[in-house]
Scaffold this active site. Structure first.
Site, PDB file in Angstrom:
ATOM      1  N   SER A  24      38.457  34.169  36.041  1.00 35.24           N
ATOM      2  CA  SER A  24      38.667  34.761  37.364  1.00 35.24           C
ATOM      3  C   SER A  24      38.138  36.197  37.441  1.00 35.24           C
ATOM      4  O   SER A  24      37.949  36.726  38.530  1.00 35.24           O
ATOM      5  CB  SER A  24      40.158  34.747  37.722  1.00 35.24           C
ATOM      6  N   LYS A  84      43.903  41.049  37.457  1.00 37.68           N
ATOM      7  CA  LYS A  84      43.077  41.152  38.668  1.00 37.68           C
ATOM      8  C   LYS A  84      42.861  42.629  39.031  1.00 37.68           C
ATOM      9  O   LYS A  84      43.511  43.515  38.496  1.00 37.68           O
ATOM     10  CB  LYS A  84      43.810  40.464  39.844  1.00 37.68           C
TER      11      LYS A  84
END
Lengths: 206, 206
Positions: free
Chosen positions: B125, B162
């Site tokens: 990701s 993230k």
DNA sequence: TATTATACTGTATATATATTCAGTATTTAT
DNA sequence: ATAAATACTGAATATATATACAGTATAATA
């Protein structure tokens, strides 16, 4: 290693603490001051006992010539200073002093294989392999490279980092990991091509 | 830190090498012997220049009273064992023993900031930020994070890495670095959200 | 142009330091 | 019971070492 007495342990600790504090070993007088002895010979005899038992070594005649033996996890750890090299174009020898940007202290066994220097990456030609601008690639100087290895190669005067793909005995393909870049095809008969080494790891410092 | 000349670098390296070899710093005469100088004053002036520029400190009057600043292989730069943690889902405490995959010995000052553990990355990701599967992200446990930082966050029982983007006092957006993934929008009023820490570096071992 | 920094040789010296010698006393091995 | 190791004080000294002083020369700054 023979048994150590409590006083000798105090002297040994004193040496270690002095080393941590100042960066160099104490003199006999320093030990006396730290431990409250009134004669330098008190320190001297303890030092000789510690030497005899193998806890320290004493360089004869040298001032502060004390070093603690078998100290691998403390002061004399396995760290080494590895040079950081910029991706230099002009064919100057890679480890030439003028190319060394700085040095990084790092354990010798930090990566799966031993390595020789860090290469500071310029550009994004390997970004899909997770190698970004200014990343430090741990490079092992070797000619033992396989297809698929990330290699540091020199074509004429240009140094680059790419995936290796030997097409034939005379043709080598260097593949970037970025669609914006094209494969480099090297004709070994007509171009000056050298494998500097291969990547064995990567370091990124935010 | 001012600029160092190549000769001064040689002297600095000489001190470090002598230290590694003997366990104590060199005298002026030792430096002359190692580097081929014929006068102790050659070493002296270089040492004073290195002192003035902040590379070393010299204890006045003390023999071998040289210590290297910053680098400090002896005192602060002690290696430490940092745990490697897998990206664990179920809300068990991150540093719980059962989550520690192994440990990596690494200097404390290896990254720009101190850190607490390595996080072993699962998934892609964050691949456009150069963070690939099985990369080890150096995580500093902190709540002092800014927009744009790469953070390790927990939403309910899910741990993820993230980019951080606080939209409002009540809304936090977590942005992946991969078009195949979608932003995660967290409503702080209705979800259990914690910042575990932030990335201060990355390590990849081929 | 003068000045400062770099990069040395060569000599000299005050002092920092290791090291020996002479004692005293207690504890531990043989 | 005697030797050897431990644990010190105190004084003396040869030498190891930092450091100042006097030069020379070149490159970099202001």
């Amino acid at each position: 290693m023979k048994e150590i007495t409590s006083q000798q342990q105090r002297v040994l600790d004193c040496i270690q603490i002095y080393l941590n504090k100042t960066g160099f070993p104490p003199t006999r007088a320093d030990i006396c001051r730290e431990l409250g002895f009134k004669s330098p010979n008190s320190a001297e005899t303890h030092l000789r006992a510690l030497e005899k038992k193998g806890f320290i070594s004493i360089e004869s005649g040298a001032s502060r010539g004390i070093s603690i033996i078998g100290n691998s996890d403390l002061s004399s750890n396995m760290d080494n200073n590895y040079p950081v090299i910029g991706l230099v174009a002009a064919g100057s020898p890679t480890l030439a002093e003028e190319n060394i940007e700085n040095k990084i202290s790092c354990p010798d066994d930090f990566f799966s294989s031993s390595f020789d220097y860090f290469l500071k990456v310029k550009g994004l030609s390997m970004k899909d392999a997770g190698i970004m601008e200014d990343d430090l690639v741990a490079v092992k100087k070797t000619h033992d490279v396989k297809n698929g290895d990330i290699v540091i190669a020199r074509i004429d005067d240009e140094v680059t980092i790419k995936f290796l793909n030997r097409k034939s005995p005379k043709i080598v393909e260097l593949e970037p990991a970025n669609d914006d870049f094209q494969n480099i095809i090297v004709d070994l008969e007509h171009e000056d091509f050298t494998i500097e080494g291969k990547s064995v790891g990567l370091l990124r410092r935010n």
